[in-house]
Structure formats: C-alpha cells, structure tokens
Design a protein around this motif. Structure first.
Motif, PDB file in Angstrom:
ATOM      1  N   GLU A 272      65.594  46.755  38.787  1.00  0.00           N
ATOM      2  CA  GLU A 272      65.309  45.941  37.601  1.00  0.00           C
ATOM      3  C   GLU A 272      64.698  44.613  38.037  1.00  0.00           C
ATOM      4  N   LEU A 273      63.683  44.177  37.297  1.00  0.00           N
ATOM      5  CA  LEU A 273      62.980  42.944  37.621  1.00  0.00           C
ATOM      6  C   LEU A 273      63.858  41.736  37.325  1.00  0.00           C
ATOM      7  N   VAL A 274      63.927  40.822  38.281  1.00  0.00           N
ATOM      8  CA  VAL A 274      64.685  39.586  38.108  1.00  0.00           C
ATOM      9  C   VAL A 274      63.739  38.429  37.787  1.00  0.00           C
ATOM     10  N   GLU A 275      62.682  38.285  38.589  1.00  0.00           N
ATOM     11  CA  GLU A 275      61.750  37.175  38.386  1.00  0.00           C
ATOM     12  C   GLU A 275      60.509  37.380  39.241  1.00  0.00           C
ATOM     13  N   GLN A 276      59.476  36.611  38.920  1.00  0.00           N
ATOM     14  CA  GLN A 276      58.316  36.498  39.797  1.00  0.00           C
ATOM     15  C   GLN A 276      58.374  35.137  40.469  1.00  0.00           C
ATOM     16  N   LEU A 277      58.277  35.113  41.789  1.00  0.00           N
ATOM     17  CA  LEU A 277      58.269  33.850  42.502  1.00  0.00           C
ATOM     18  C   LEU A 277      56.896  33.188  42.345  1.00  0.00           C
ATOM     19  N   SER A 278      56.916  31.880  42.199  1.00  0.00           N
ATOM     20  CA  SER A 278      55.658  31.143  42.084  1.00  0.00           C
ATOM     21  C   SER A 278      55.014  31.002  43.453  1.00  0.00           C
ATOM     22  N   ASN A 279      53.706  30.823  43.460  1.00  0.00           N
ATOM     23  CA  ASN A 279      52.996  30.552  44.696  1.00  0.00           C
ATOM     24  C   ASN A 279      52.970  29.046  44.946  1.00  0.00           C
ATOM     25  N   PRO A 280      52.722  28.617  46.179  1.00  0.00           N
ATOM     26  CA  PRO A 280      52.657  27.176  46.450  1.00  0.00           C
ATOM     27  C   PRO A 280      51.607  26.487  45.573  1.00  0.00           C
ATOM     28  N   ASP A 281      51.858  25.230  45.222  1.00  0.00           N
ATOM     29  CA  ASP A 281      50.932  24.475  44.376  1.00  0.00           C
ATOM     30  C   ASP A 281      49.554  24.337  45.016  1.00  0.00           C
ATOM     31  N   THR A 282      49.495  24.460  46.332  1.00  0.00           N
ATOM     32  CA  THR A 282      48.220  24.317  47.038  1.00  0.00           C
ATOM     33  C   THR A 282      47.355  25.571  46.945  1.00  0.00           C
ATOM     34  N   PHE A 283      47.814  26.579  46.196  1.00  0.00           N
ATOM     35  CA  PHE A 283      47.042  27.807  45.988  1.00  0.00           C
ATOM     36  C   PHE A 283      46.779  28.012  44.491  1.00  0.00           C
ATOM     37  N   PRO A 284      46.042  27.094  43.841  1.00  0.00           N
ATOM     38  CA  PRO A 284      45.790  27.232  42.402  1.00  0.00           C
ATOM     39  C   PRO A 284      44.906  28.447  42.119  1.00  0.00           C
ATOM     40  N   GLU A 285      45.177  29.124  41.004  1.00  0.00           N
ATOM     41  CA  GLU A 285      44.417  30.308  40.609  1.00  0.00           C
ATOM     42  C   GLU A 285      43.993  30.178  39.152  1.00  0.00           C
ATOM     43  N   ALA A 286      42.702  30.346  38.864  1.00  0.00           N
ATOM     44  CA  ALA A 286      42.232  30.371  37.485  1.00  0.00           C
ATOM     45  C   ALA A 286      42.813  31.570  36.749  1.00  0.00           C
ATOM     46  N   ASP A 287      42.958  32.684  37.452  1.00  0.00           N
ATOM     47  CA  ASP A 287      43.579  33.895  36.908  1.00  0.00           C
ATOM     48  C   ASP A 287      44.718  34.276  37.844  1.00  0.00           C
ATOM     49  N   PRO A 288      45.972  33.934  37.489  1.00  0.00           N
ATOM     50  CA  PRO A 288      47.103  34.193  38.385  1.00  0.00           C
ATOM     51  C   PRO A 288      47.232  35.645  38.824  1.00  0.00           C
ATOM     52  N   ASP A 289      46.721  36.574  38.015  1.00  0.00           N
ATOM     53  CA  ASP A 289      46.820  37.984  38.381  1.00  0.00           C
ATOM     54  C   ASP A 289      45.989  38.331  39.608  1.00  0.00           C
ATOM     55  N   LYS A 290      45.025  37.461  39.936  1.00  0.00           N
ATOM     56  CA  LYS A 290      44.187  37.731  41.101  1.00  0.00           C
ATOM     57  C   LYS A 290      44.759  37.139  42.385  1.00  0.00           C
ATOM     58  N   GLY A 291      45.793  36.327  42.266  1.00  0.00           N
ATOM     59  CA  GLY A 291      46.418  35.744  43.446  1.00  0.00           C
ATOM     60  C   GLY A 291      47.537  36.620  43.976  1.00  0.00           C
ATOM     61  N   LEU A 292      48.292  36.054  44.878  1.00  0.00           N
ATOM     62  CA  LEU A 292      49.444  36.750  45.458  1.00  0.00           C
ATOM     63  C   LEU A 292      50.508  36.985  44.391  1.00  0.00           C
ATOM     64  N   LYS A 293      51.030  38.230  44.350  1.00  0.00           N
ATOM     65  CA  LYS A 293      52.133  38.563  43.450  1.00  0.00           C
ATOM     66  C   LYS A 293      53.398  38.811  44.284  1.00  0.00           C
ATOM     67  N   VAL A 294      54.495  38.112  43.952  1.00  0.00           N
ATOM     68  CA  VAL A 294      55.765  38.274  44.661  1.00  0.00           C
ATOM     69  C   VAL A 294      56.850  38.477  43.612  1.00  0.00           C
ATOM     70  N   LEU A 295      57.355  39.697  43.491  1.00  0.00           N
ATOM     71  CA  LEU A 295      58.328  40.052  42.468  1.00  0.00           C
ATOM     72  C   LEU A 295      59.688  40.339  43.090  1.00  0.00           C
ATOM     73  N   ARG A 296      60.701  39.774  42.475  1.00  0.00           N
ATOM     74  CA  ARG A 296      62.080  39.959  42.933  1.00  0.00           C
ATOM     75  C   ARG A 296      62.760  41.019  42.072  1.00  0.00           C
ATOM     76  N   TYR A 297      63.288  42.055  42.721  1.00  0.00           N
ATOM     77  CA  TYR A 297      63.968  43.141  42.027  1.00  0.00           C
ATOM     78  C   TYR A 297      65.402  43.277  42.558  1.00  0.00           C
ATOM     79  N   ARG A 298      66.271  43.800  41.683  1.00  0.00           N
ATOM     80  CA  ARG A 298      67.659  44.049  42.063  1.00  0.00           C
ATOM     81  C   ARG A 298      68.015  45.498  41.748  1.00  0.00           C
ATOM     82  N   LEU A 299      68.794  46.121  42.610  1.00  0.00           N
ATOM     83  CA  LEU A 299      69.261  47.490  42.369  1.00  0.00           C
ATOM     84  C   LEU A 299      70.225  47.484  41.203  1.00  0.00           C
ATOM     85  N   ALA A 300      69.876  48.196  40.147  1.00  0.00           N
ATOM     86  CA  ALA A 300      70.696  48.207  38.939  1.00  0.00           C
ATOM     87  C   ALA A 300      72.026  48.901  39.197  1.00  0.00           C
ATOM     88  N   GLN A 301      73.038  48.452  38.487  1.00  0.00           N
ATOM     89  CA  GLN A 301      74.368  49.063  38.619  1.00  0.00           C
ATOM     90  C   GLN A 301      74.409  50.436  37.947  1.00  0.00           C
TER      91      GLN A 301
END
Length: 301
Positions: A272-301
């Motif tokens: 299950e998705l918990v959150e998406q981690l933000s990228n450093p402020d020094t990596f601005p993206e006009a379209d965030p979907d084109k930048g690095l994606k870092v998703l945090r997931y947890r094993l559901a009970q």
C-alpha cells in the motif's frame, strides 16, 4: 545562453550538490545543461549538442562566476553526453585522485573523468536521508546498489544489517571503499549477482524490514523498467518482513508516477502506498512526472 544569472551568489558549503538544473525545463534555452559542485571540482554536463560559440560562452560564464565566489584555482570537468560514448574533458586543475567528497557529513569516492556516472546520484539525496531516518535496528536490502550510497546512509542510521546487490562488481568494490572510509565495515554484505537469478538467496537472507529498489530505467542486459519492474514486483512482498517497507524509485522521464503505481497495484497488490518523497529543491521540474519518482510503500497487514 545566459547561465550566470542562475548560479548561486556564493559557493555552497563543502558538500556535494547541484548548482543548476536545466533539465527540468524551468530555464528556457538551458534545458540541456546541469552544473554540479563536487568539492573541489565543478562538473558541467551537456545533454544536447552545442555550437562551439555556445560552449565557449558557457565556459566563460562559469569561469566568471568562479572568480566571484571562490578564492581557489578552477577545477572544471565538462562532460558531453549528447554523443555516445560520452566525452569528458578537464579545464584548469584536474580533480584529485582519489577524489573523496562529502554529502550530509558522509564520505563518497568520486571519479569525474571516467564514464557517465561519477559515483553518487545527487537527485536521490532525500531518499538516502529517509533511509537513514528509518534504518535504526533494521535489516535493509539495497537492490541495484551501484556504489552503495543508500547502504552508507543506512549504516549511519544504525541499521542492523545491510545487503547490497548489483551486477557490477567494480561498483560494489567502490561501495565497499565508501563504507570503509566512513567506518562502516561490519554488518554489510555485497552480492555481485543478477537479481533475477538471486531471489532464492535473498529470500533466505531475509525477511527485510526495508527494501530499496533504485534500478536503471533502461540498461540492456540489466534492467528495462517497462519489462523488468513487473518481474521484480511479483517477488517483492515475499522478501519483506511484517510491516516492512519498500522504497520504489523510477527515473525515466517517459514513465509517470501513475505508471509505477499501476504496476504495483497489478503485480504487488500486498503493498500500500504511504507517500511520495519530494526531490531536492535544487532539482526543479516544470512537469514533476518527468523527474525522479520515489514512492514509499508498506506491506499491508
């Protein structure tokens, strides 16, 4: 090509970081340029072809900026990634050899004159910091570990055990040197194997409280995201402990966050998705979907 107005007014602290990120399409005309500070050297990376005059203008602006902010001889490495293989040249003082630089107080070995990747992906800083915050007393599996940056941060955060896996044994050897320089010689394992031939071994070494998945988006013979992420996701849950978490990373501009989420939903519904981690402020993206994606997931009970 006016780069100078976008550079910082003073030289950053003696730690690695991005100074200018044109690839995020926030600076018209400079989309193919990035500039990194990797003390004591600068790395300018060119991703698009440039005319000789444009290249000279950029070099002059970097030299002018350096004279304004630093009282040191200029050490500039120029990497042209608009050609294959990438071409790298040094201007002024060459980087030291060996070249050790700090990020968040931790030491990493760099090599700016060899190949495309110098040893530390700066856009993943927030992911590494998150791992450090979560690692206390945990067993960590670091897949596609490269030079083991996540592992160094996990050790700094008090991880009980870390397993690093990567097909590149030279990268793992560099990772081992990174650990040694930081005093993290115990509780770390290095596996120079193909992930898809190693699931059985990893399952025996587990279960893991935290799994980091940071693959190349397209590397023939190693990992192709569209084909191989589903293969990995099918086996991910069996490697996780109860309440275990996974950090899933994707750095392919053509693949969105929704694409990765849909793959997880289909091939690893136990997560299950918990959150998406933000990228450093020094990596601005006009379209965030084109930048690095870092998703945090947890094993559901």
């Amino acid at each position: 090509m006016l780069l100078l107005p976008h550079l910082p007014k003073q030289l950053p602290a003696e730690e690695c970081g991005r100074l200018f990120h044109g690839r995020g399409h926030c600076f018209p005309g400079l989309e193919g340029i990035t500039l990194d500070w990797l003390p004591p050297s600068l790395l300018l990376t060119q991703f698009r072809p440039l005319e000789d005059e444009q290249r000279q203008q950029l070099q002059q602006q970097v030299e002018q900026w350096w004279q304004q902010v630093a009282d040191l001889p200029l050490s500039l490495v120029w990497q042209n990634r608009s050609v294959s293989p990438a071409q790298t040249e040094a201007y002024g003082v060459e980087p030291p050899a060996p070249h050790w630089a700090q990020e968040s107080g931790l030491w990493f070995e760099l090599n700016l004159l060899r190949g495309q990747n110098h040893g530390l992906f700066l856009d993943m800083l927030n992911g590494r910091k998150w791992v450090k915050q979560q690692a206390q007393g945990k067993k960590v599996l670091n897949l596609f570990s490269y030079t083991c940056g996540f592992s160094v941060y996990a050790c700094a955060g008090g991880a009980k055990e870390v397993v690093n896996l990567d097909m590149s044994k030279p990268a793992l050897a560099q990772g081992k040197r990174n650990h040694s320089r930081n005093g993290f010689d115990k509780g770390v394992r290095y596996l120079g194997h193909d992930l898809f031939k190693t699931f059985g071994k990893l399952k025996r070494l587990g279960p893991f409280d935290l799994v980091v998945v940071d693959p190349p988006s397209f590397q023939q013979g190693s990992f192709i995201a569209t084909k191989d992420y589903p293969r990995l996701l099918r086996r991910l849950a069996e490697m996780l402990a109860v309440d275990g978490e996974a950090l899933l990373c994707l750095n392919a501009p053509e693949l969105s966050r929704a694409h990765l989420q849909s793959q997880v939903a289909e091939f690893a519904p136990e997560l299950e998705l918990v959150e998406q981690l933000s990228n450093p402020d020094t990596f601005p993206e006009a379209d965030p979907d084109k930048g690095l994606k870092v998703l945090r997931y947890r094993l559901a009970q």
